[in-house]
Motif scaffolding. Structure first.
Motif, PDB file in Angstrom:
ATOM      1  N   GLU A   9       0.829  -1.206   0.000  1.00  0.00           N
ATOM      2  CA  GLU A   9       0.000   0.000   0.000  1.00  0.00           C
ATOM      3  C   GLU A   9       0.871   1.267   0.000  1.00  0.00           C
ATOM      4  N   VAL A  10       1.914   1.260   0.860  1.00  0.00           N
ATOM      5  CA  VAL A  10       2.787   2.446   0.955  1.00  0.00           C
ATOM      6  C   VAL A  10       3.572   2.618  -0.347  1.00  0.00           C
ATOM      7  N   VAL A  11       3.998   1.505  -0.948  1.00  0.00           N
ATOM      8  CA  VAL A  11       4.736   1.582  -2.215  1.00  0.00           C
ATOM      9  C   VAL A  11       3.843   2.200  -3.289  1.00  0.00           C
ATOM     10  N   GLU A  12       2.611   1.735  -3.367  1.00  0.00           N
ATOM     11  CA  GLU A  12       1.713   2.256  -4.405  1.00  0.00           C
ATOM     12  C   GLU A  12       1.415   3.738  -4.210  1.00  0.00           C
ATOM     13  N   ALA A  13       1.420   4.190  -2.975  1.00  0.00           N
ATOM     14  CA  ALA A  13       1.112   5.603  -2.700  1.00  0.00           C
ATOM     15  C   ALA A  13       2.330   6.510  -2.862  1.00  0.00           C
ATOM     16  N   SER A  14       3.531   5.916  -2.972  1.00  0.00           N
ATOM     17  CA  SER A  14       4.742   6.749  -3.006  1.00  0.00           C
ATOM     18  C   SER A  14       4.893   7.419  -4.372  1.00  0.00           C
ATOM     19  N   ASN A  15       5.654   8.510  -4.411  1.00  0.00           N
ATOM     20  CA  ASN A  15       5.788   9.180  -5.711  1.00  0.00           C
ATOM     21  C   ASN A  15       6.698   8.367  -6.641  1.00  0.00           C
ATOM     22  N   PHE A  16       6.387   8.431  -7.946  1.00  0.00           N
ATOM     23  CA  PHE A  16       7.068   7.596  -8.926  1.00  0.00           C
ATOM     24  C   PHE A  16       8.557   7.948  -9.023  1.00  0.00           C
ATOM     25  N   GLY A  17       8.880   9.219  -8.729  1.00  0.00           N
ATOM     26  CA  GLY A  17      10.276   9.658  -8.764  1.00  0.00           C
ATOM     27  C   GLY A  17      11.157   8.854  -7.814  1.00  0.00           C
ATOM     28  N   LEU A  18      10.599   8.441  -6.696  1.00  0.00           N
ATOM     29  CA  LEU A  18      11.400   7.658  -5.736  1.00  0.00           C
ATOM     30  C   LEU A  18      11.817   6.316  -6.339  1.00  0.00           C
ATOM     31  N   ALA A  19      10.916   5.724  -7.126  1.00  0.00           N
ATOM     32  CA  ALA A  19      11.238   4.446  -7.762  1.00  0.00           C
ATOM     33  C   ALA A  19      12.232   4.646  -8.909  1.00  0.00           C
ATOM     34  N   GLU A  20      12.052   5.733  -9.656  1.00  0.00           N
ATOM     35  CA  GLU A  20      12.917   6.019 -10.816  1.00  0.00           C
ATOM     36  C   GLU A  20      14.307   6.515 -10.427  1.00  0.00           C
ATOM     37  N   TYR A  21      14.435   6.920  -9.188  1.00  0.00           N
ATOM     38  CA  TYR A  21      15.647   7.566  -8.678  1.00  0.00           C
ATOM     39  C   TYR A  21      16.956   6.930  -9.179  1.00  0.00           C
ATOM     40  N   PRO A  22      17.111   5.589  -9.072  1.00  0.00           N
ATOM     41  CA  PRO A  22      18.386   4.990  -9.504  1.00  0.00           C
ATOM     42  C   PRO A  22      18.625   5.053 -11.007  1.00  0.00           C
ATOM     43  N   VAL A  23      17.547   5.160 -11.804  1.00  0.00           N
ATOM     44  CA  VAL A  23      17.731   5.246 -13.262  1.00  0.00           C
ATOM     45  C   VAL A  23      18.294   6.624 -13.609  1.00  0.00           C
ATOM     46  N   LEU A  24      17.776   7.643 -12.932  1.00  0.00           N
ATOM     47  CA  LEU A  24      18.310   8.996 -13.137  1.00  0.00           C
ATOM     48  C   LEU A  24      19.776   9.030 -12.696  1.00  0.00           C
ATOM     49  N   MET A  25      20.072   8.336 -11.610  1.00  0.00           N
ATOM     50  CA  MET A  25      21.454   8.315 -11.118  1.00  0.00           C
ATOM     51  C   MET A  25      22.369   7.594 -12.119  1.00  0.00           C
ATOM     52  N   ALA A  26      21.883   6.507 -12.697  1.00  0.00           N
ATOM     53  CA  ALA A  26      22.674   5.788 -13.707  1.00  0.00           C
ATOM     54  C   ALA A  26      22.948   6.711 -14.892  1.00  0.00           C
ATOM     55  N   ALA A  27      21.935   7.494 -15.294  1.00  0.00           N
ATOM     56  CA  ALA A  27      22.114   8.431 -16.418  1.00  0.00           C
ATOM     57  C   ALA A  27      23.161   9.491 -16.056  1.00  0.00           C
ATOM     58  N   ASP A  28      23.115   9.987 -14.804  1.00  0.00           N
ATOM     59  CA  ASP A  28      24.117  10.963 -14.325  1.00  0.00           C
ATOM     60  C   ASP A  28      25.539  10.454 -14.526  1.00  0.00           C
ATOM     61  N   ILE A  29      25.705   9.174 -14.343  1.00  0.00           N
ATOM     62  CA  ILE A  29      27.049   8.586 -14.362  1.00  0.00           C
ATOM     63  C   ILE A  29      27.473   8.223 -15.785  1.00  0.00           C
ATOM     64  N   LEU A  30      26.550   7.583 -16.522  1.00  0.00           N
ATOM     65  CA  LEU A  30      26.916   7.058 -17.847  1.00  0.00           C
ATOM     66  C   LEU A  30      27.052   8.161 -18.899  1.00  0.00           C
ATOM     67  N   LEU A  31      26.339   9.258 -18.694  1.00  0.00           N
ATOM     68  CA  LEU A  31      26.372  10.360 -19.650  1.00  0.00           C
ATOM     69  C   LEU A  31      27.776  10.937 -19.829  1.00  0.00           C
ATOM     70  N   TYR A  32      28.597  10.835 -18.794  1.00  0.00           N
ATOM     71  CA  TYR A  32      29.962  11.403 -18.866  1.00  0.00           C
ATOM     72  C   TYR A  32      31.027  10.307 -18.973  1.00  0.00           C
ATOM     73  N   ASP A  33      30.604   9.064 -19.213  1.00  0.00           N
ATOM     74  CA  ASP A  33      31.542   7.939 -19.304  1.00  0.00           C
ATOM     75  C   ASP A  33      32.401   7.808 -18.050  1.00  0.00           C
ATOM     76  N   ALA A  34      31.773   7.960 -16.887  1.00  0.00           N
ATOM     77  CA  ALA A  34      32.544   7.898 -15.638  1.00  0.00           C
ATOM     78  C   ALA A  34      33.110   6.501 -15.404  1.00  0.00           C
ATOM     79  N   LYS A  35      34.358   6.474 -14.919  1.00  0.00           N
ATOM     80  CA  LYS A  35      34.980   5.199 -14.517  1.00  0.00           C
ATOM     81  C   LYS A  35      34.848   5.048 -13.015  1.00  0.00           C
ATOM     82  N   PHE A  36      34.853   6.192 -12.296  1.00  0.00           N
ATOM     83  CA  PHE A  36      34.843   6.154 -10.832  1.00  0.00           C
ATOM     84  C   PHE A  36      33.762   7.058 -10.265  1.00  0.00           C
TER      85      PHE A  36
END
Ligand code: ADP
Ligand code: TRP
Length: 346
Positions: free
Chosen positions: A135-162
């Motif tokens: 119930e709490v998961v369904e009520a949470s904002n979608f951004g919280l679930a997407e959070y790690p995908v945005l973070m992956a984009a932050d990293i991969l966009l600049y070809d980060a090694k570290f």
């Protein structure tokens, strides 16, 4: 040869604590000054939106974090310092990566679960049923679930090694590597797989509960970098200790004193054996007094610089704008390559 790329971000969600410093920021400065990397450090304002701040708070916290970056020693001449939301190609990459991400992976992320559970009262959290959790998961904002995908984009966009971060971010890094691998396997080698970089203190514990990570969401257990000397003395004096009176590093039997010893050793650079020897026969109270003075002295320069930057918001904005332009150029080039690979660049 181009230097390896290093990327990290911090959310503008309030004052920085000593966990943020010892787990991440201190390392940002050391890595920047080593001269071995092309460094990108950014203010993760889009991630902070998942906590639904007011517009005024988000702006204030963004400027304040820019001041923190400079006061602690990040230097726009050495690193690209920028604002995440200014990078338009980030949205495109986030979308593309989201199409490769199973929803189930996002829902099992520890950070996601913890954030969702914050909506509950402390007593309710411990005895939550599966149905209530859903119930709490369904009520949470979608951004919280997407959070790690945005973070992956932050990293991969600049070809980060570290990626220098505390160990609470490891699961997100694992997902980032999985997404890079999946994309490369399907469309041809495009991304490198990044690794996290940890300090010797990747998880500083709360001052009032050594079983919990020090976190902005529990301010009572935080030692903030901005805390005035008398507050630092008071907080360290009140920090919980273990039974017995020996000052010894033993994470299992003496978690509270071990946490304080680690903070001491990371700041002073003294190794644990030397520290234990120095405090043989001394009381918890004597050790705490020394630790407080060490912390006060260590952050004196930061506090002075932060104060001096308080009225300089337009200079701080200029630094962010200029950094965002530089990062934006790199991002635009990369997204062009990505769009060709996936077949939408005709
Ligand atoms: P918080 O958990 O307090 O909200 P953030 O999520 O903004 O902190 O974290 C900013 C950076 O500091 C990240 O790299 C994170 O891994 C690191 N960090 C946060 N808390 C700690 C801690 N207690 N010990 C070590 N590193 C930490
Ligand atoms: N999720 C990180 C945190 O809570 C902040 C962050 C966003 C980040 N994007 C990133 C860290 C990319 C490293 C790399 O602290």
């Amino acid at each position: 040869m181009a230097k390896p790329v290093l990327v990290s971000g911090i959310q503008p969600t309030g004052k920085l604590h000593i966990g943020n410093y010892l787990g991440a920021l201190k390392n940002f400065v050391d890595l920047q000054n080593s001269g071995k990397y092309q460094c990108y450090f950014f203010i993760a304002d889009l991630h902070a939106l998942t906590e639904n701040p007011t517009a005024k708070d988000l702006t204030t916290n963004t400027i304040s974090l820019a001041a923190d970056f400079l006061a602690i020693g990040l230097d726009p001449k050495k690193s690209i310092i920028f604002q995440q939301s200014q990078i338009e190609p980030l949205q495109e990459l986030k979308w593309i990566l989201s199409t490769l991400t199973p929803v189930s992976e996002l829902l099992r992320m520890t950070a996601f679960k913890e954030k969702v559970l914050q909506a509950l009262k402390p007593g309710e959290r411990e005895k939550i049923t599966k149905e209530k959790f859903e119930e709490v998961v369904e009520a949470s904002n979608f951004g919280l679930a997407e959070y790690p995908v945005l973070m992956a984009a932050d990293i991969l966009l600049y070809d980060a090694k570290f990626v220098p971060v505390g160990d609470d971010q490891d699961q997100h890094l694992e997902l980032t590597r999985t997404l890079a691998r999946k994309f490369n396997a399907k469309f041809g080698k495009t991304f490198s797989e990044p690794n996290s970089l940890h300090t010797a203190t990747p998880r500083v514990m709360s001052l009032n509960d050594p079983a919990k990570k020090m976190s902005k969401s529990m301010p009572a257990g935080c030692l903030f970098l901005e805390d005035a000397p008398e507050i630092v003395r008071e907080k360290i004096k009140r920090a919980v200790t273990d039974s017995g009176n020996e000052i010894k590093y033993d994470e299992e039997k003496k978690p509270a004193i071990s946490n304080l010893l680690k903070i001491y050793s990371s700041i002073s650079g003294e190794n644990m054996q030397k520290l234990e020897k120095k405090y043989t026969g001394k009381t918890y109270s004597e050790f705490k007094t020394d630790l407080a003075e060490l912390v006060i002295l260590h952050f004196a320069d930061y506090r002075k610089k932060k104060k001096a930057l308080a009225g300089k918001s337009s200079a701080l904005k200029t630094i962010l704008t200029s950094g965002s332009k530089k990062a934006g150029k790199v991002a635009a080039r990369k997204i062009g390559e990505i769009k060709k690979k996936i077949g939408i660049s005709l």
